[in-house]
Design a protein around this motif. Structure first.
Motif, PDB file in Angstrom:
ATOM      1  N   GLY A 178       0.718  -1.230   0.058  1.00  0.00           N
ATOM      2  CA  GLY A 178      -0.071  -0.015   0.124  1.00  0.00           C
ATOM      3  C   GLY A 178       0.662   1.276   0.032  1.00  0.00           C
ATOM      4  N   ILE A 179       2.093   1.076  -0.413  1.00  0.00           N
ATOM      5  CA  ILE A 179       2.961   2.332  -0.645  1.00  0.00           C
ATOM      6  C   ILE A 179       2.573   3.167  -1.552  1.00  0.00           C
ATOM      7  N   ASP A 180       2.675   4.362  -1.460  1.00  0.00           N
ATOM      8  CA  ASP A 180       1.984   5.393  -2.527  1.00  0.00           C
ATOM      9  C   ASP A 180       3.178   5.807  -3.384  1.00  0.00           C
ATOM     10  N   THR A 181       4.447   5.919  -3.259  1.00  0.00           N
ATOM     11  CA  THR A 181       5.265   6.669  -3.988  1.00  0.00           C
ATOM     12  C   THR A 181       6.588   5.784  -3.719  1.00  0.00           C
ATOM     13  N   ILE A 182       7.270   5.629  -5.095  1.00  0.00           N
ATOM     14  CA  ILE A 182       8.734   5.195  -4.921  1.00  0.00           C
ATOM     15  C   ILE A 182       9.657   6.156  -5.515  1.00  0.00           C
ATOM     16  N   LEU A 183      10.703   6.686  -4.484  1.00  0.00           N
ATOM     17  CA  LEU A 183      11.644   7.664  -5.230  1.00  0.00           C
ATOM     18  C   LEU A 183      12.752   6.822  -5.485  1.00  0.00           C
ATOM     19  N   THR A 184      13.071   7.279  -6.608  1.00  0.00           N
ATOM     20  CA  THR A 184      14.325   6.513  -7.579  1.00  0.00           C
ATOM     21  C   THR A 184      15.034   7.207  -8.737  1.00  0.00           C
ATOM     22  N   SER A 185      16.324   6.859  -8.802  1.00  0.00           N
ATOM     23  CA  SER A 185      17.021   7.676  -9.862  1.00  0.00           C
ATOM     24  C   SER A 185      17.147   6.445 -10.970  1.00  0.00           C
ATOM     25  N   GLY A 186      16.356   5.602 -10.703  1.00  0.00           N
ATOM     26  CA  GLY A 186      16.594   4.321 -11.812  1.00  0.00           C
ATOM     27  C   GLY A 186      17.926   3.771 -11.399  1.00  0.00           C
ATOM     28  N   GLN A 187      18.368   3.589 -10.144  1.00  0.00           N
ATOM     29  CA  GLN A 187      19.476   2.686  -9.687  1.00  0.00           C
ATOM     30  C   GLN A 187      20.678   3.173 -10.200  1.00  0.00           C
ATOM     31  N   LYS A 188      20.848   4.491 -10.588  1.00  0.00           N
ATOM     32  CA  LYS A 188      22.125   5.242 -10.760  1.00  0.00           C
ATOM     33  C   LYS A 188      22.442   6.430 -10.067  1.00  0.00           C
ATOM     34  N   ASN A 189      23.387   6.825 -10.258  1.00  0.00           N
ATOM     35  CA  ASN A 189      23.819   8.021  -9.209  1.00  0.00           C
ATOM     36  C   ASN A 189      23.165   9.315  -9.485  1.00  0.00           C
TER      37      ASN A 189
END
Length: 248
Positions: A143-154
């Motif tokens: 039920g998490i609303d958001t994923i914060l991600t760089s696309g697994q890059k720096n």
């Protein structure tokens, strides 16, 4: 673009107010951004809330480093989630991993219960997980609303292939929020490749300390970090990013 998210990551009242003036739609409130962010103190939250009604999501991270936590560290995380719910934060930003790089579902389920009706973001622990697609599906199941991600890059501009795939595979079930290196120019570059509508930025500018007397050769923390530089959010950087999002 309608219904975009422009989240500013801030660790001071001054940065928070600059982000508000620049047009951020919400804040990720942190402590110690110079080391990637830790749990902010409640007094910082209270002062920003006194000055603004902008949405505030509190980062819950007890220390610098990895996201595999001891039992004692998990207690601190759980209590911080409870405290920010009590204080009236609109959201929390969390993420716990197992040693093998999988999401610690047992701990995350407990934290989701403590979060109650707050919005929950899975932070960049996602970017060091072993299988991003499996982890996304687990986040959705929680039920998490958001994923914060760089696309697994720096930086996110290098992670556009994964970001695009996550946006497509999520199919609106969870928000994929792009972070790391975000500014107005990066949004222009990344949006056509990913169609992500949520972005996370610090808008960092480095200010010179007001100190006139400066003691050389004494460091209070990492020797690579000057004691006489202050990080702040640049109001104009946030404003430019918002203007780009409004025009897309």
């Amino acid at each position: 673009m309608d219904n975009f998210i422009l989240e500013a990551c801030v660790d001071s009242v001054e940065s928070a107010m600059a982000a508000v003036r620049g047009g951020a739609t919400r804040l990720e409130l942190c402590g110690s951004l110079v080391i990637g962010g830790t749990t902010p103190n409640p007094w910082l939250f209270k002062e920003i809330r006194r000055l603004s009604d902008i949405r505030i999501h509190a980062l819950i991270r007890p220390r610098f480093g990895d996201f595999c936590y001891t039992d004692e560290e998990f207690i601190l995380i759980k209590e911080a989630v409870k405290e920010y719910r009590r204080l009236g934060a609109e959201g929390v930003v969390i993420g716990n991993l197992n040693p093998d790089g999988t999401l610690n579902m047992e701990q995350m389920k407990i934290l989701m219960e403590e979060a109650g009706d707050m919005s929950v973001t899975l932070h960049r622990a996602f970017d060091v997980c072993a299988d991003p697609y499996e982890t996304m599906e687990q986040a959705i199941s929680l039920g998490i609303d958001t994923i914060l991600t760089s696309g697994q890059k720096n930086v996110c501009s290098l992670g556009t292939d994964l970001l695009r795939n996550l946006v497509e595979k999520s199919a609106g079930r969870i928000v994929i929020q792009v972070g790391s290196g975000v500014n107005a120019d990066v949004i222009r570059e990344v949006y056509p490749k990913t169609h992500a509508t949520a972005y996370h930025m610090s808008g960092k500018v480095t200010l010179d300390s007001s100190m006139i007397y400066r003691k050389e050769g004494v460091n209070m923390g990492l020797p690579s970090i000057s004691e006489y530089e202050i990080w702040r959010t640049d109001e104009n950087a946030v404003r430019k990013a918002r203007e780009v999002l409004e025009k897309l």
